[in-house]
Scaffold this motif. Structure first.
Motif, PDB file in Angstrom:
ATOM      1  N   GLN A 289     -21.302 -29.167 -56.644  1.00  0.00           N
ATOM      2  CA  GLN A 289     -21.417 -28.961 -58.085  1.00  0.00           C
ATOM      3  C   GLN A 289     -21.093 -30.280 -58.774  1.00  0.00           C
ATOM      4  O   GLN A 289     -20.045 -30.888 -58.511  1.00  0.00           O
ATOM      5  CB  GLN A 289     -20.458 -27.859 -58.547  1.00  0.00           C
ATOM      6  CG  GLN A 289     -20.729 -27.326 -59.935  1.00  0.00           C
ATOM      7  CD  GLN A 289     -21.903 -26.361 -59.976  1.00  0.00           C
ATOM      8  OE1 GLN A 289     -22.571 -26.145 -58.966  1.00  0.00           O
ATOM      9  NE2 GLN A 289     -22.163 -25.781 -61.133  1.00  0.00           N
ATOM     10  N   ILE A 290     -21.989 -30.740 -59.638  1.00  0.00           N
ATOM     11  CA  ILE A 290     -21.838 -32.028 -60.310  1.00  0.00           C
ATOM     12  C   ILE A 290     -21.714 -31.796 -61.817  1.00  0.00           C
ATOM     13  O   ILE A 290     -22.510 -31.054 -62.406  1.00  0.00           O
ATOM     14  CB  ILE A 290     -23.036 -32.957 -60.037  1.00  0.00           C
ATOM     15  CG1 ILE A 290     -23.261 -33.117 -58.530  1.00  0.00           C
ATOM     16  CG2 ILE A 290     -22.836 -34.313 -60.698  1.00  0.00           C
ATOM     17  CD1 ILE A 290     -22.143 -33.811 -57.804  1.00  0.00           C
ATOM     18  N   SER A 306     -25.936 -27.726 -59.922  1.00  0.00           N
ATOM     19  CA  SER A 306     -25.825 -27.394 -58.503  1.00  0.00           C
ATOM     20  C   SER A 306     -26.840 -28.216 -57.724  1.00  0.00           C
ATOM     21  O   SER A 306     -28.034 -28.203 -58.035  1.00  0.00           O
ATOM     22  CB  SER A 306     -26.080 -25.902 -58.275  1.00  0.00           C
ATOM     23  OG  SER A 306     -25.099 -25.122 -58.936  1.00  0.00           O
ATOM     24  N   ILE A 307     -26.359 -28.952 -56.734  1.00  0.00           N
ATOM     25  CA  ILE A 307     -27.255 -29.712 -55.867  1.00  0.00           C
ATOM     26  C   ILE A 307     -27.100 -29.183 -54.448  1.00  0.00           C
ATOM     27  O   ILE A 307     -26.012 -28.775 -54.037  1.00  0.00           O
ATOM     28  CB  ILE A 307     -26.967 -31.226 -55.925  1.00  0.00           C
ATOM     29  CG1 ILE A 307     -25.554 -31.538 -55.435  1.00  0.00           C
ATOM     30  CG2 ILE A 307     -27.158 -31.746 -57.332  1.00  0.00           C
ATOM     31  CD1 ILE A 307     -25.261 -33.019 -55.333  1.00  0.00           C
ATOM     32  N   SER A 308     -28.182 -29.163 -53.709  1.00  0.00           N
ATOM     33  CA  SER A 308     -28.171 -28.566 -52.379  1.00  0.00           C
ATOM     34  C   SER A 308     -27.931 -29.619 -51.316  1.00  0.00           C
ATOM     35  O   SER A 308     -28.176 -30.813 -51.520  1.00  0.00           O
ATOM     36  CB  SER A 308     -29.491 -27.841 -52.116  1.00  0.00           C
ATOM     37  OG  SER A 308     -30.573 -28.757 -52.178  1.00  0.00           O
ATOM     38  N   ALA A 309     -27.458 -29.160 -50.169  1.00  0.00           N
ATOM     39  CA  ALA A 309     -27.261 -30.048 -49.027  1.00  0.00           C
ATOM     40  C   ALA A 309     -28.614 -30.397 -48.415  1.00  0.00           C
ATOM     41  O   ALA A 309     -29.574 -29.629 -48.498  1.00  0.00           O
ATOM     42  CB  ALA A 309     -26.364 -29.368 -47.996  1.00  0.00           C
ATOM     43  N   VAL A 314     -31.748 -37.086 -57.612  1.00  0.00           N
ATOM     44  CA  VAL A 314     -31.719 -38.181 -58.584  1.00  0.00           C
ATOM     45  C   VAL A 314     -31.578 -37.565 -59.968  1.00  0.00           C
ATOM     46  O   VAL A 314     -32.407 -36.747 -60.381  1.00  0.00           O
ATOM     47  CB  VAL A 314     -32.991 -39.044 -58.505  1.00  0.00           C
ATOM     48  CG1 VAL A 314     -32.941 -40.157 -59.547  1.00  0.00           C
ATOM     49  CG2 VAL A 314     -33.148 -39.630 -57.111  1.00  0.00           C
ATOM     50  N   ILE A 315     -30.526 -37.947 -60.661  1.00  0.00           N
ATOM     51  CA  ILE A 315     -30.248 -37.407 -61.996  1.00  0.00           C
ATOM     52  C   ILE A 315     -30.356 -38.547 -63.002  1.00  0.00           C
ATOM     53  O   ILE A 315     -29.556 -39.490 -62.977  1.00  0.00           O
ATOM     54  CB  ILE A 315     -28.847 -36.772 -62.062  1.00  0.00           C
ATOM     55  CG1 ILE A 315     -28.692 -35.701 -60.978  1.00  0.00           C
ATOM     56  CG2 ILE A 315     -28.594 -36.178 -63.441  1.00  0.00           C
ATOM     57  CD1 ILE A 315     -27.290 -35.127 -60.881  1.00  0.00           C
ATOM     58  N   GLY A 316     -31.357 -38.479 -63.840  1.00  0.00           N
ATOM     59  CA  GLY A 316     -31.487 -39.452 -64.925  1.00  0.00           C
ATOM     60  C   GLY A 316     -30.775 -38.936 -66.160  1.00  0.00           C
ATOM     61  O   GLY A 316     -30.858 -37.751 -66.495  1.00  0.00           O
ATOM     62  N   ILE A 424     -33.689 -34.101 -63.616  1.00  0.00           N
ATOM     63  CA  ILE A 424     -33.306 -34.005 -62.207  1.00  0.00           C
ATOM     64  C   ILE A 424     -34.554 -33.960 -61.334  1.00  0.00           C
ATOM     65  O   ILE A 424     -35.528 -33.271 -61.650  1.00  0.00           O
ATOM     66  CB  ILE A 424     -32.453 -32.745 -61.964  1.00  0.00           C
ATOM     67  CG1 ILE A 424     -31.282 -32.703 -62.955  1.00  0.00           C
ATOM     68  CG2 ILE A 424     -31.928 -32.703 -60.539  1.00  0.00           C
ATOM     69  CD1 ILE A 424     -30.518 -31.404 -62.935  1.00  0.00           C
ATOM     70  N   SER A 425     -34.506 -34.692 -60.242  1.00  0.00           N
ATOM     71  CA  SER A 425     -35.579 -34.649 -59.245  1.00  0.00           C
ATOM     72  C   SER A 425     -34.956 -34.628 -57.854  1.00  0.00           C
ATOM     73  O   SER A 425     -33.835 -35.107 -57.651  1.00  0.00           O
ATOM     74  CB  SER A 425     -36.518 -35.853 -59.402  1.00  0.00           C
ATOM     75  OG  SER A 425     -35.806 -37.073 -59.247  1.00  0.00           O
ATOM     76  N   TYR A 426     -35.708 -34.056 -56.898  1.00  0.00           N
ATOM     77  CA  TYR A 426     -35.202 -33.892 -55.535  1.00  0.00           C
ATOM     78  C   TYR A 426     -36.231 -34.417 -54.538  1.00  0.00           C
ATOM     79  O   TYR A 426     -37.421 -34.478 -54.819  1.00  0.00           O
ATOM     80  CB  TYR A 426     -34.944 -32.412 -55.215  1.00  0.00           C
ATOM     81  CG  TYR A 426     -34.001 -31.701 -56.150  1.00  0.00           C
ATOM     82  CD1 TYR A 426     -32.647 -31.634 -55.874  1.00  0.00           C
ATOM     83  CD2 TYR A 426     -34.479 -31.074 -57.300  1.00  0.00           C
ATOM     84  CE1 TYR A 426     -31.780 -30.964 -56.722  1.00  0.00           C
ATOM     85  CE2 TYR A 426     -33.619 -30.405 -58.155  1.00  0.00           C
ATOM     86  CZ  TYR A 426     -32.270 -30.356 -57.858  1.00  0.00           C
ATOM     87  OH  TYR A 426     -31.415 -29.695 -58.697  1.00  0.00           O
ATOM     88  N   ARG A 427     -35.718 -34.743 -53.372  1.00  0.00           N
ATOM     89  CA  ARG A 427     -36.583 -34.968 -52.223  1.00  0.00           C
ATOM     90  C   ARG A 427     -35.759 -34.713 -50.962  1.00  0.00           C
ATOM     91  O   ARG A 427     -34.521 -34.830 -50.980  1.00  0.00           O
ATOM     92  CB  ARG A 427     -37.160 -36.378 -52.213  1.00  0.00           C
ATOM     93  CG  ARG A 427     -36.145 -37.472 -51.906  1.00  0.00           C
ATOM     94  CD  ARG A 427     -36.836 -38.806 -51.685  1.00  0.00           C
ATOM     95  NE  ARG A 427     -35.873 -39.864 -51.397  1.00  0.00           N
ATOM     96  CZ  ARG A 427     -36.225 -41.100 -51.065  1.00  0.00           C
ATOM     97  NH1 ARG A 427     -37.505 -41.424 -50.989  1.00  0.00           N
ATOM     98  NH2 ARG A 427     -35.303 -42.012 -50.810  1.00  0.00           N
ATOM     99  N   GLN A 428     -36.444 -34.362 -49.888  1.00  0.00           N
ATOM    100  CA  GLN A 428     -35.738 -34.087 -48.645  1.00  0.00           C
ATOM    101  C   GLN A 428     -35.143 -35.384 -48.098  1.00  0.00           C
ATOM    102  O   GLN A 428     -35.788 -36.432 -48.099  1.00  0.00           O
ATOM    103  CB  GLN A 428     -36.686 -33.470 -47.613  1.00  0.00           C
ATOM    104  CG  GLN A 428     -35.967 -32.961 -46.370  1.00  0.00           C
ATOM    105  CD  GLN A 428     -36.903 -32.217 -45.433  1.00  0.00           C
ATOM    106  OE1 GLN A 428     -38.084 -32.056 -45.741  1.00  0.00           O
ATOM    107  NE2 GLN A 428     -36.381 -31.753 -44.317  1.00  0.00           N
ATOM    108  N   TRP A 429     -33.927 -35.272 -47.627  1.00  0.00           N
ATOM    109  CA  TRP A 429     -33.194 -36.468 -47.197  1.00  0.00           C
ATOM    110  C   TRP A 429     -32.046 -36.034 -46.305  1.00  0.00           C
ATOM    111  O   TRP A 429     -31.449 -34.974 -46.545  1.00  0.00           O
ATOM    112  CB  TRP A 429     -32.678 -37.193 -48.443  1.00  0.00           C
ATOM    113  CG  TRP A 429     -31.981 -38.502 -48.192  1.00  0.00           C
ATOM    114  CD1 TRP A 429     -32.550 -39.730 -48.113  1.00  0.00           C
ATOM    115  CD2 TRP A 429     -30.577 -38.704 -48.012  1.00  0.00           C
ATOM    116  NE1 TRP A 429     -31.596 -40.696 -47.892  1.00  0.00           N
ATOM    117  CE2 TRP A 429     -30.366 -40.086 -47.826  1.00  0.00           C
ATOM    118  CE3 TRP A 429     -29.467 -37.862 -47.973  1.00  0.00           C
ATOM    119  CZ2 TRP A 429     -29.110 -40.636 -47.607  1.00  0.00           C
ATOM    120  CZ3 TRP A 429     -28.216 -38.399 -47.758  1.00  0.00           C
ATOM    121  CH2 TRP A 429     -28.045 -39.779 -47.577  1.00  0.00           C
TER     122      TRP A 429
END
Length: 461
Positions: A289-290, A306-309, A314-316, A424-429
């Motif tokens: 949680q951020i 909430s960000i997932s594992a 990336v949060i602008g 907010i944007s996501y990518r697998q990592w």
């Protein structure tokens, strides 16, 4: 001598009638030339620049005089109405929003990070016996769910003994009998009730045990960089503890200045969430949680992101500074009005403090969920936490009534504050190579996990 005296008296007698005659003449002239109302109006009409009045004076037609009189009265009425409107608008203190767009360096906000798992599973033995019994009971049901081959098998799971009464007979189901508005957001599922109960029991533990059993910062933060420079100096971090998220860590530094946009110009964190330490049946998700908030203010993790594992998030952010005029335009509180000289004023913190004080005053106990806030309320040492059924019913009712009352605590917006719009944007990592590198970094601090992590597949990681 007698002669001279008579001559002097005679001269006086000659002068007196002359003086009396002069005063009488001046008085007569003044009375004759004194102007009347008509004379005053005539004199004013000759000199004024107001349209219409000279026409009224010079006209010999009563119709023309009447028309000009009506027009003059209408003009005066319009002027009075216009003046009234101007004064009414002025004293109404109408508010206007003035927006000024600019591109400048940004003093970076405070960032608070919480693991969604409250307590490490390996430290369960340090928790209270009630928590251990609760976890053992719910884990049995959790394992049954995992072992189910078909969804129809789940219909046969016995959940009748999964009640709050079983975990702690002293507490009981304190939502039972509470006003209808109080339990509307309560999760009544098996695991939802267990999680809620776990949070309550966790809040009753002493602060030192809470912090010890929660996730530690040297495990959570694998790396920290700001603008390309390392910032994994834990002096930049402060710790808060809540019943909903356990240990949370806030990074803030006045020297964090963003001079360019993009990830390279801001804060970059790599987190190790210790998923193997998640308590089965209690923690239903995986991630963190951020909270992005102004420096010096108290973080509320429940209102964060909430960000997932297993993802790169990336949060602008875009800063918006708000300056309110204050009295008499509206009510606001100066930002320098701190609460207990520890946290800067925010409306949310003011409302939360007010609620906690109302619980103390009404229920004669304090709510343990916000440990850090209770420490600044100067709670009497004789006041105990809300543990009994009646106390928790009282707490739930006070909370429900408080939510229905609008601004009952005179908590106004700050006169000056910064808010942050987020994209907010996501990518697998990460990929496999990066995962191996990160494991090597974790192994420097936790050698016992090396072999376990190294042999896991990407899906398991």
């Amino acid at each position: 001598m007698a002669c001279c005296g008579q001559d002097k008296q005679a001269k006086k007698n000659e002068v007196s009638p002359m003086n009396g005659s002069s005063k009488s003449d001046l008085s007569d002239v003044s009375d004759d030339n004194r102007p009347g109302i008509r004379g005053v109006f005539t004199d004013f009409a000759e000199k004024t620049s107001v349209s219409g009045i000279p026409f009224i004076r010079d006209s010999t037609s009563k119709i023309v005089i009447g028309i000009w009189s009506v027009l003059l009265i209408a003009a005066i009425g319009a002027m009075i109405y216009h003046l009234y409107s101007l004064f009414a608008r002025y004293f109404d203190y109408t508010k206007h929003a003035e927006i000024d767009m600019s591109f400048a360096v940004l003093t970076f906000p405070a960032i608070t990070i919480c693991n969604v798992n409250i307590m490490r599973y390996s430290k369960l033995n340090n928790a209270s016996q009630e928590i251990q019994d609760l976890v053992a009971s719910i884990k049995e049901k959790y394992d049954t769910v995992l072992a189910a081959d078909d969804y129809t098998d789940l219909n046969n799971i016995d959940t009748t003994n999964i009640t709050i009464d079983e975990y702690d007979p002293q507490l009981g189901d304190y939502y039972q009998g509470v006003d209808d508005s109080a339990p509307s957001d309560v999760d009544t599922s098996v695991f939802g009730k267990a999680e809620s109960k776990f949070q309550d029991l966790f809040s009753y533990m002493d602060t030192e045990t809470q912090r010890y059993t929660g996730h530690q910062i040297d495990d959570l933060i694998v790396s920290c960089t700001f603008g390309g420079a390392a910032c994994r100096n834990f002096r930049n971090f402060t710790q808060t503890t809540t019943a909903s998220y356990g240990n949370c860590y806030t990074v803030e530094n006045n020297k964090f200045i963003a001079r360019r946009s993009g990830p390279d110009g801001g804060l970059e964190l790599v987190l190790f969430l210790e998923i193997d330490e998640y308590i089965p049946g209690i923690t239903s998700g995986q991630g963190a949680q951020i909270v992005i908030h102004e420096q010096g203010t108290y973080p509320f993790p429940a209102e964060g992101i909430s960000i997932s594992a297993g993802d790169q998030t990336v949060i602008g952010i875009k800063q918006m500074k708000i300056n309110r005029l204050g009295d008499p335009y509206n009510e606001c509180t100066q930002p320098e009005d701190t609460i207990a000289s520890k946290y800067s004023y925010t409306r949310n913190l003011c409302q939360k403090k007010c609620l906690l004080l109302k619980i103390i005053q009404t229920c004669k106990c304090y709510y343990q969920e916000y440990q850090s806030l209770n420490s600044i309320l100067n709670v009497s040492s004789t006041t105990k936490s809300c543990k009994t059924v009646e106390q928790n019913k009282c707490r739930a009712n006070v909370t429900a009534k408080f939510n229905d009352e609008e601004n009952s605590c005179n908590c106004y917006n700050p006169c000056s504050e910064s808010v942050y719009e987020q994209s907010i944007s996501y990518r697998q990592w990460p990929n496999k190579a990066m995962a191996k590198y990160l494991i090597s970094q974790v192994c420097q601090n936790k050698t016992a996990l090396c072999s376990l992590l190294w042999n896991k597949s990407m899906e398991e990681l």
